[in-house]
Structure formats: C-alpha cells, structure tokens
Design a protein around this motif. Structure first.
Motif, PDB file in Angstrom:
ATOM      1  N   ILE A  51       0.829  -1.210   0.000  1.00  0.00           N
ATOM      2  CA  ILE A  51       0.000   0.000   0.000  1.00  0.00           C
ATOM      3  C   ILE A  51       0.860   1.255   0.000  1.00  0.00           C
ATOM      4  O   ILE A  51       0.568   2.241  -0.697  1.00  0.00           O
ATOM      5  CB  ILE A  51      -0.941  -0.009   1.227  1.00  0.00           C
ATOM      6  N   LEU A  52       1.970   1.232   0.764  1.00  0.00           N
ATOM      7  CA  LEU A  52       2.807   2.424   0.932  1.00  0.00           C
ATOM      8  C   LEU A  52       3.951   2.501  -0.072  1.00  0.00           C
ATOM      9  O   LEU A  52       4.783   3.415   0.023  1.00  0.00           O
ATOM     10  CB  LEU A  52       3.378   2.448   2.354  1.00  0.00           C
ATOM     11  N   GLY A  60      10.518   4.788   2.329  1.00  0.00           N
ATOM     12  CA  GLY A  60      11.897   5.089   1.953  1.00  0.00           C
ATOM     13  C   GLY A  60      12.273   6.530   2.198  1.00  0.00           C
ATOM     14  O   GLY A  60      13.373   6.953   1.826  1.00  0.00           O
ATOM     15  N   ASP A  61      11.402   7.290   2.826  1.00  0.00           N
ATOM     16  CA  ASP A  61      11.638   8.699   3.111  1.00  0.00           C
ATOM     17  C   ASP A  61      12.148   8.843   4.539  1.00  0.00           C
ATOM     18  O   ASP A  61      11.536   8.328   5.481  1.00  0.00           O
ATOM     19  CB  ASP A  61      10.342   9.491   2.922  1.00  0.00           C
ATOM     20  N   LEU A  63       9.321   6.505   9.670  1.00  0.00           N
ATOM     21  CA  LEU A  63       8.944   6.108  11.032  1.00  0.00           C
ATOM     22  C   LEU A  63       7.458   6.367  11.304  1.00  0.00           C
ATOM     23  O   LEU A  63       6.769   5.481  11.834  1.00  0.00           O
ATOM     24  CB  LEU A  63       9.825   6.831  12.049  1.00  0.00           C
ATOM     25  N   PRO A  64       6.915   7.550  10.972  1.00  0.00           N
ATOM     26  CA  PRO A  64       5.464   7.729  11.147  1.00  0.00           C
ATOM     27  C   PRO A  64       4.639   6.742  10.324  1.00  0.00           C
ATOM     28  O   PRO A  64       3.567   6.308  10.770  1.00  0.00           O
ATOM     29  CB  PRO A  64       5.228   9.175  10.681  1.00  0.00           C
ATOM     30  N   GLY A  75      15.594   0.770   7.769  1.00  0.00           N
ATOM     31  CA  GLY A  75      15.964   1.908   6.918  1.00  0.00           C
ATOM     32  C   GLY A  75      14.846   2.914   6.762  1.00  0.00           C
ATOM     33  O   GLY A  75      13.786   2.775   7.382  1.00  0.00           O
ATOM     34  N   PRO A  76      15.102   3.922   5.940  1.00  0.00           N
ATOM     35  CA  PRO A  76      16.367   4.195   5.242  1.00  0.00           C
ATOM     36  C   PRO A  76      17.461   4.613   6.227  1.00  0.00           C
ATOM     37  O   PRO A  76      17.184   5.335   7.187  1.00  0.00           O
ATOM     38  CB  PRO A  76      15.998   5.356   4.304  1.00  0.00           C
ATOM     39  N   GLY A  77      18.668   4.163   5.992  1.00  0.00           N
ATOM     40  CA  GLY A  77      19.726   4.350   6.990  1.00  0.00           C
ATOM     41  C   GLY A  77      19.355   3.570   8.231  1.00  0.00           C
ATOM     42  O   GLY A  77      19.157   2.355   8.193  1.00  0.00           O
ATOM     43  N   ASN A  78      19.235   4.258   9.359  1.00  0.00           N
ATOM     44  CA  ASN A  78      18.708   3.638  10.576  1.00  0.00           C
ATOM     45  C   ASN A  78      17.504   4.427  11.085  1.00  0.00           C
ATOM     46  O   ASN A  78      17.236   4.474  12.279  1.00  0.00           O
ATOM     47  CB  ASN A  78      19.792   3.569  11.654  1.00  0.00           C
TER      48      ASN A  78
END
Length: 297
Positions: free
Chosen positions: A132-133, A157-158, A163-164, A245-248
């Motif tokens: 979906i995302l 991926g943003d 996280l949200p 991710g992305p990153g941590n």
C-alpha cells in the motif's frame, strides 16, 4: 494458643499451594529466566559468536548511552509508542464510548472488521502495508487520482516519513484490540450510573469523564500494558517493511538485537540491547499499572 490458631491460614498448608504452581514456575525458569541470565552474561563479553570471547565489563552498556547508533533505536521505540499505544487507546476509548451511547446496526460486523488485524499474522500485515505504501502503491495512486499527487512519496523510503508510516500501521493493528477491551468493560459498568448521570443533566462528555472513564481504569491499564509491550518488542513489522531503513531511521531495539547478533557479529552488544529492552519494558509496564490502576491496599 488462640493467637497461634488464628495466625494459621485456613485450608491446606502454604507449601501445598506452591506445589500446584511448581510446574509453571519450572517452565518459566527454564524458558525465560535462564535465557535472560544467559543474555546478561553474554552482555558482559566481547564476542563475535565464533571466536573466543573476551571480558567486556560494562563496556556494552556504556555504549548504549554513548553510541548514537544505539541510542537512536530506543528513541525511535519511545516515539513509536505514541502510535502503538497512545493513539490506539485514545481511539478505542472514543469508539467504545460512542458505541455505548448510540445503537449501531451491524455492530458485530463493525467490531469484527476492527479486530481483524489482531487475528492476522504481523508478517501478513507488513506485506500488505508495504504494498500500500510503495511508490506505486494504493495510497500514492489514490492521492494522484484525487489531484493530490504532490503529496505522493516513497513513504517507507523517506527519512522523514518512514517512522510515522510504520507507526500508522501499528495504530491500525492495535485499535481493534483496545476497542474490544473497552466495549467489554463498558458492558460491566452498571447502567444505573449512566441513568443517574443523565438525570443530573450530564452530557456525553461529562458522562464519559464521570462514569465511563473511571469504570474502565483496569481495562485501560491492560490495554496500555499490551500495546506498550507490543510496541517495544516490535521486530517483524520493521524487518519486513523497512529493515530499519532508510539508513537507521526506523531501527528499533528488537531489530537492533537481530542486526548486531546475526549481521555484524556483535553478540555482546546485541545481548546488552536485549537486556536494556527487557528492563525498559518492565519499568514502563509497572509504571503504567501504578499510575492507571493505582496502588492497591
């Protein structure tokens, strides 16, 4: 002689009661206490899982406070508690309060739909929401279809929204459980209390604050405990959707334990993160129980 007789508990001796719970205590000790003790021991070592371990003392625990890469997952986990615990409990309370006042046709179907995420495996939930995302997923396609294409983005991926986005999935999963718990609690509140509040002129808000909320205190404590534990031990949802991710940006303690133990071969550090997570869960659940339920005499 009378005093000695009164002090003795009625029924079987106390030792007999311990015999009844001994099997459960043995299972608890073998499968929980012993592994936890092993984790505490491993957290005091520098070990890659293959070569000979060397003593680390409290180095792994000092890294929890000094290493930003280890502090970040705990900060992410605490932020996710807003989505995994606070929002589901708040939404569940509002839904339960509304359903207790208004007769809704198809109530059973409505409750089943909201509770459905609890029945599904989190792996299934994660795969569905990942689709979906996705950049070409349902959410972005819908935004483009209604003329809001400027809002479309790769949500998972943003760096800002990953996280949200994971948190929203947690809110969707936990809301049904909280609602069902609170609906069961509302049914146990005496109807006379609601009638008395309405006779006194209480409106919906006053009725909720004076009758429903106090009557649901034990259920709120249970809901907060379950959602906090689910939020802090969250692993499969993170692993499938973002892999930290992305990153941590979406790394959480449970995922960090896996990452350090099996991907970077830092077994001692992974054990320290696991021990710290266990202590954090215990501290938060005890605090919630004290604050919401109150200290019992």
């Amino acid at each position: 002689m009378i005093k000695a007789y009164r002090r003795r508990a009625p029924g079987e001796p106390r030792a007999v009661g311990y015999l009844y719970i001994l099997p459960a205590l043995l299972v608890y000790a073998v499968f929980l206490l012993y592994p936890f003790g092993q984790s505490v021991w491993l957290s005091s070592l520098h070990w890659d899982g293959l070569t000979v371990a060397t003593p680390a003392g409290f180095d792994n625990y000092r890294d929890l406070f000094g290493d930003p890469a280890l502090r970040a997952p705990f900060a992410h986990a605490l932020l996710l508690l807003v989505f995994y615990s606070a929002l589901p409990v708040a939404i569940g309370l509002l839904l339960a309060a509304a359903m207790s006042r208004v007769r809704i046709h198809g109530m059973t179907f409505f409750r089943t739909v909201l509770f459905l995420p609890q029945v599904l495996a989190l792996i299934v939930v994660a795969v569905a929401w990942r689709s979906i995302l996705a950049p070409d997923g349902l959410l972005n396609d819908t935004l483009r279809a209604v003329g809001l294409g400027s809002l479309a983005r790769p949500w998972l991926g943003d760096y800002t929204w990953a996280l949200p986005a994971v948190g929203v999935i947690g809110t969707w999963v936990g809301t049904g459980l909280c609602m069902v718990l609170f609906l069961a609690g509302v049914q146990r509140i005496p109807r006379e209390l609601y009638e008395a509040a309405r006779i006194d002129g209480a409106g919906p808000v006053r009725e909720f604050l004076a009758v429903t909320l106090p009557g649901l205190r034990p259920h709120i404590a249970v809901a907060l405990t379950l959602t906090i534990v689910a939020g802090l031990r969250n692993f499969d949802l993170i692993y499938v959707t973002t892999s930290g991710g992305p990153g941590n940006a979406t790394s959480v303690p449970a995922y960090e334990v896996y990452h350090r133990a099996f991907e970077t071969n830092q077994v001692g550090s992974a054990a320290a993160v696991g021990v710290a997570l266990t202590v954090l869960i215990f501290a938060l659940t005890v605090t919630v129980s004290r604050l919401v339920e109150g200290r019992r005499a």
